[in-house]
Design a protein around this motif. Structure first.
Motif, PDB file in Angstrom:
ATOM      1  N   VAL A   1       0.861  -1.184   0.000  1.00 30.33           N
ATOM      2  CA  VAL A   1       0.000   0.000   0.000  1.00 30.33           C
ATOM      3  C   VAL A   1       0.899   1.235   0.000  1.00 30.33           C
ATOM      4  O   VAL A   1       2.047   1.169   0.429  1.00 30.33           O
ATOM      5  N   PRO A   2       0.389   2.346  -0.481  1.00 25.62           N
ATOM      6  CA  PRO A   2       1.229   3.547  -0.550  1.00 25.62           C
ATOM      7  C   PRO A   2       1.443   4.170   0.824  1.00 25.62           C
ATOM      8  O   PRO A   2       0.653   3.969   1.744  1.00 25.62           O
ATOM      9  N   GLU A   3       2.525   4.923   0.937  1.00 29.57           N
ATOM     10  CA  GLU A   3       2.784   5.647   2.168  1.00 29.57           C
ATOM     11  C   GLU A   3       1.669   6.668   2.409  1.00 29.57           C
ATOM     12  O   GLU A   3       1.339   7.459   1.526  1.00 29.57           O
ATOM     13  N   GLU A   4       1.094   6.641   3.596  1.00 30.28           N
ATOM     14  CA  GLU A   4      -0.005   7.547   3.922  1.00 30.28           C
ATOM     15  C   GLU A   4       0.424   9.001   3.808  1.00 30.28           C
ATOM     16  O   GLU A   4      -0.363   9.867   3.409  1.00 30.28           O
ATOM     17  N   ALA A   5       1.665   9.285   4.158  1.00 29.06           N
ATOM     18  CA  ALA A   5       2.149  10.661   4.115  1.00 29.06           C
ATOM     19  C   ALA A   5       2.235  11.198   2.695  1.00 29.06           C
ATOM     20  O   ALA A   5       2.295  12.413   2.486  1.00 29.06           O
ATOM     21  N   VAL A   6       2.224  10.302   1.708  1.00 31.39           N
ATOM     22  CA  VAL A   6       2.329  10.724   0.304  1.00 31.39           C
ATOM     23  C   VAL A   6       0.978  10.676  -0.400  1.00 31.39           C
ATOM     24  O   VAL A   6       0.622  11.581  -1.162  1.00 31.39           O
ATOM     25  N   PHE A   7       0.196   9.621  -0.143  1.00 32.65           N
ATOM     26  CA  PHE A   7      -1.045   9.413  -0.879  1.00 32.65           C
ATOM     27  C   PHE A   7      -2.292   9.371  -0.006  1.00 32.65           C
ATOM     28  O   PHE A   7      -3.384   9.123  -0.514  1.00 32.65           O
ATOM     29  N   GLY A   8      -2.176   9.603   1.283  1.00 30.61           N
ATOM     30  CA  GLY A   8      -3.344   9.577   2.147  1.00 30.61           C
ATOM     31  C   GLY A   8      -3.695   8.172   2.603  1.00 30.61           C
ATOM     32  O   GLY A   8      -2.962   7.214   2.395  1.00 30.61           O
ATOM     33  N   ARG A   9      -4.848   8.070   3.230  1.00 29.13           N
ATOM     34  CA  ARG A   9      -5.288   6.797   3.811  1.00 29.13           C
ATOM     35  C   ARG A   9      -5.788   5.867   2.721  1.00 29.13           C
ATOM     36  O   ARG A   9      -6.434   6.277   1.769  1.00 29.13           O
ATOM     37  N   THR A  10      -5.494   4.571   2.886  1.00 27.24           N
ATOM     38  CA  THR A  10      -5.936   3.558   1.933  1.00 27.24           C
ATOM     39  C   THR A  10      -6.761   2.492   2.635  1.00 27.24           C
ATOM     40  O   THR A  10      -6.393   2.019   3.712  1.00 27.24           O
ATOM     41  N   THR A  11      -7.874   2.120   2.028  1.00 29.18           N
ATOM     42  CA  THR A  11      -8.673   0.988   2.480  1.00 29.18           C
ATOM     43  C   THR A  11      -8.678  -0.063   1.375  1.00 29.18           C
ATOM     44  O   THR A  11      -8.996   0.247   0.229  1.00 29.18           O
ATOM     45  N   ILE A  12      -8.299  -1.292   1.725  1.00 26.79           N
ATOM     46  CA  ILE A  12      -8.312  -2.398   0.778  1.00 26.79           C
ATOM     47  C   ILE A  12      -9.592  -3.196   0.981  1.00 26.79           C
ATOM     48  O   ILE A  12      -9.906  -3.602   2.101  1.00 26.79           O
ATOM     49  N   VAL A  13     -10.334  -3.404  -0.097  1.00 19.20           N
ATOM     50  CA  VAL A  13     -11.616  -4.114  -0.030  1.00 19.20           C
ATOM     51  C   VAL A  13     -11.581  -5.354  -0.908  1.00 19.20           C
ATOM     52  O   VAL A  13     -10.635  -5.569  -1.668  1.00 19.20           O
ATOM     53  N   LYS A  14     -12.629  -6.144  -0.830  1.00 16.49           N
ATOM     54  CA  LYS A  14     -12.606  -7.453  -1.496  1.00 16.49           C
ATOM     55  C   LYS A  14     -12.923  -7.411  -2.982  1.00 16.49           C
ATOM     56  O   LYS A  14     -12.502  -8.293  -3.730  1.00 16.49           O
TER      57      LYS A  14
END
Length: 245
Positions: free
Chosen positions: A118-131
């Motif tokens: 997943v990308p770095e939060e500090a660069v691309f924000g929060r990520t949620t991985i879904v099914k």
């Protein structure tokens, strides 16, 4: 209320919800610099207006440009990417990788936790991985529906996936599932053919004339933001009660 909401006014009034825009766009940059600049310019206008981004969670192409530009201006709390497990390895720039445990725990079929890039939060924000894709689109739409005034959907240039998401969102508007605005940010005449198709569909009786402007055209990011603020739901959309079935 998520970070970024406006401070609560005096008294017991609830804090104002933050405006959220879901941006649909390509996982490619396109062949002309105008497309990249439009993505960055949209992020700058969103930052200037304290608007949060919901998007498909990729770090490549136009979607990556919108996300990282907005994070650089407004911080990681301003961006939420939602991506299916299957696309994690394909819509990621390997330059920006950390790892997170698969939300399903054993999605690799081995019974062990799989760590997905997943990308770095500090660069691309929060990520949620879904099914799956359906969950991705539902959650993106729900954030917009729950957002503050001026929330809605903007389509930058893109391919099959962008257009598929765009038309599903337009269909949901026509069916009364949501009442948020949908704007085509028409750079270099990219969406001229689609707008001509809408005109032809109205002419031939396949789209109600009053539903012609479910999709609104804008030529600049500023126009797109204003179009969402001014958006009026068509009188011809279906008045269905989706929550009672």
């Amino acid at each position: 209320m998520q970070n970024g909401s406006s401070p609560a006014p005096s008294g017991d009034a609830a804090p104002r919800k933050r405006t959220k825009i879901c941006v649909y766009c390509g996982a490619s940059m396109g062949n002309k610099p105008e497309y990249i600049e439009a993505a960055r310019a949209l992020a700058r206008v969103m930052a200037a207006n304290n608007i949060a981004l919901v998007y498909g969670g990729g770090t490549v192409g136009l979607m990556g440009e919108v996300a990282k530009t907005l994070v650089s201006l407004s911080g990681p709390d301003s961006v939420h990417g939602i991506i299916p497990e299957a696309l994690v390895r394909y819509e990621r720039d390997p330059t920006y990788r950390s790892t997170a445990a698969n939300a399903n725990g054993n999605g690799n079929g081995t019974g062990q936790v799989e760590h997905l890039p997943v990308p770095e939060e500090a660069v691309f924000g929060r990520t949620t991985i879904v099914k799956d894709m359906h969950t991705r689109k539902r959650l993106m739409a729900q954030e917009v529906i729950d957002g503050g005034p001026g929330s809605g959907f903007i389509a930058l240039s893109g391919g099959y996936g962008t257009v598929e998401e765009l038309f599903e969102t337009a269909t949901w508007n026509q069916l009364g599932i949501h009442n948020k605005g949908i704007v085509l940010l028409n750079i270099n005449g990219f969406y001229d053919g689609l707008l001509q198709w809408i005109d032809k569909s109205v002419e031939e009786g396949f789209i109600h004339g009053k539903n012609k402007h479910i999709l609104v055209e804008a030529k600049t990011p500023e126009e797109a933001i204003q179009a969402l603020r001014d958006y009026k739901v068509s009188e011809a959309v279906f008045k269905l009660s989706w929550g009672s079935q």
